[in-house]
Scaffold this active site. Structure first.
Site, PDB file in Angstrom:
ATOM      1  N   ASP A  65     -34.060 -26.937  -3.583  1.00 30.30           N
ATOM      2  CA  ASP A  65     -34.354 -25.810  -2.682  1.00 30.30           C
ATOM      3  C   ASP A  65     -33.281 -24.723  -2.728  1.00 30.30           C
ATOM      4  O   ASP A  65     -33.291 -23.821  -1.875  1.00 30.30           O
ATOM      5  CB  ASP A  65     -34.500 -26.330  -1.245  1.00 30.30           C
ATOM      6  N   ASP A  71     -30.310 -20.048   3.513  1.00 34.62           N
ATOM      7  CA  ASP A  71     -30.060 -21.138   4.454  1.00 34.62           C
ATOM      8  C   ASP A  71     -28.633 -21.662   4.408  1.00 34.62           C
ATOM      9  O   ASP A  71     -28.211 -22.380   5.310  1.00 34.62           O
ATOM     10  CB  ASP A  71     -31.051 -22.284   4.199  1.00 34.62           C
ATOM     11  N   ARG A  90     -30.329 -30.771   1.359  1.00 35.81           N
ATOM     12  CA  ARG A  90     -29.797 -29.416   1.210  1.00 35.81           C
ATOM     13  C   ARG A  90     -28.341 -29.287   1.663  1.00 35.81           C
ATOM     14  O   ARG A  90     -27.748 -28.217   1.511  1.00 35.81           O
ATOM     15  CB  ARG A  90     -30.682 -28.407   1.973  1.00 35.81           C
ATOM     16  N   HIS A 168     -38.638 -22.421  10.161  1.00 28.71           N
ATOM     17  CA  HIS A 168     -37.468 -21.670  10.593  1.00 28.71           C
ATOM     18  C   HIS A 168     -37.878 -20.555  11.561  1.00 28.71           C
ATOM     19  O   HIS A 168     -39.007 -20.062  11.513  1.00 28.71           O
ATOM     20  CB  HIS A 168     -36.789 -21.004   9.381  1.00 28.71           C
ATOM     21  N   CYS A 255     -35.665 -15.877   2.607  1.00 28.23           N
ATOM     22  CA  CYS A 255     -34.999 -17.078   2.096  1.00 28.23           C
ATOM     23  C   CYS A 255     -34.317 -16.841   0.754  1.00 28.23           C
ATOM     24  O   CYS A 255     -33.380 -17.548   0.386  1.00 28.23           O
ATOM     25  CB  CYS A 255     -36.005 -18.213   1.919  1.00 28.23           C
TER      26      CYS A 255
HETATM   27  N1  GLY Z   1     -38.369 -25.800   0.924  1.00 34.42           N
HETATM   28  C1  GLY Z   1     -37.471 -25.092   1.724  1.00 34.42           C
HETATM   29  C2  GLY Z   1     -36.970 -25.910   2.837  1.00 34.42           C
HETATM   30  O1  GLY Z   1     -37.690 -26.760   3.317  1.00 34.42           O
HETATM   31  O2  GLY Z   1     -35.878 -25.777   3.271  1.00 34.42           O
END
Ligand code: GLY
Length: 264
Positions: A65, A71, A90, A168, A255
């Site tokens: 991601d 993010d 992440r 988000h 994003c």
């Molecule tokens: N696929 C982006 C997220 O879920 O953060």
């Protein structure tokens, strides 16, 4: 100049081959990598067309991601904050984005150290304040730590709630100018934008709420003609960008970049 939508720089990251394994709330199929990269190239070109200096980072195969760079950091005029993503897959993106942020911000950089989590997608910076929506990715402890950091820089932070089942906060809203926000009705219903001028996504087009105002352009996902027309009528320079593949991973216009003007 309005610092919340006027920028000299942006950072983007090429979609990785592993992006086919990216997180998604509902599986509508893996993104087609060639199309995803073509859309991404259009996006980078649109940022550059406004005169901005765009750093394009290499794809990171360990983090499916990681093209959703927003993010992993928050870029403000007075400093940048490395986030602490709430999705376990992440978390490592924070360290990966750090060198690029450090290169731009030098000593004006701080980091969320935890134990809380917070992702940039939950943060809408306006000319007046920083709005943060708690979500499945952003918790009260993460907001608390961010508040302490940005208060040092003189910013006001307002804690809100992202609607249930929405990834988000900014999945459902975007800044259009110093006073105006594009929003879904379900988000605005909470009253969180009282005092702002609102433009609502048209019925059936809530997925278009995630756009970005970047200098004189509004980068807007292709495929939502009635909301695009409403923005056009309101006087915005709408630049439509294909988003079909990022959308399979719940990604959108905001994003895909970190947008900033480095502190002088
Ligand atoms: N696929 C982006 C997220 O879920 O953060």
């Amino acid at each position: 100049m309005a610092a919340s939508f006027t920028f000299t720089h942006a950072i983007c990251r090429t979609p990785s081959i592993s992006s086919v394994d990216g997180l998604r709330a509902v599986d509508t199929g893996a993104p087609d990598l060639a199309t995803f990269r073509a859309h991404h190239a259009d996006y980078v070109a649109a940022l550059r067309a406004t005169g901005a200096n765009v750093t394009l980072l290499d794809a990171l195969e360990d983090f499916p991601d990681s093209t959703f760079v927003e993010d992993a950091a928050l870029c403000l005029p007075k400093g940048a904050v490395i986030m602490r993503p709430g999705a376990p897959s992440r978390l490592g993106e924070a360290a990966a984005i750090r060198p690029a942020i450090e290169a731009a911000y030098g000593p004006h950089m701080r980091q969320i150290s935890g134990p809380g989590h917070i992702e940039g997608g939950d943060i809408l910076v306006t000319e007046r304040e920083i709005l943060v929506g708690k979500s499945a990715r952003t918790d009260a402890a993460g907001v608390w730590e961010l508040r302490a950091i940005v208060s040092d820089w003189g910013y006001t932070l307002r804690e809100l709630q992202t609607p249930p089942d929405v990834l988000h906060f900014k999945t459902d809203c975007s800044l259009l100018d110093a006073d105006t926000i594009l929003t879904t009705r379900r988000l605005a219903a909470s009253g969180c934008f009282d005092g702002y001028d609102l433009i609502y996504t048209e019925d059936g087009e809530d997925a278009s709420a995630n756009a970005i105002r970047f200098n004189d352009a509004v980068l807007f996902p292709a495929g939502f003609p009635r909301t695009a027309a409403a923005l056009d009528r309101a006087g915005y320079n709408v630049v439509e960008i294909g988003n079909s593949e990022a959308a399979k991973l719940d990604g959108g216009m905001s994003c895909l970049s970190l947008r900033f003007s480095p502190p002088t």
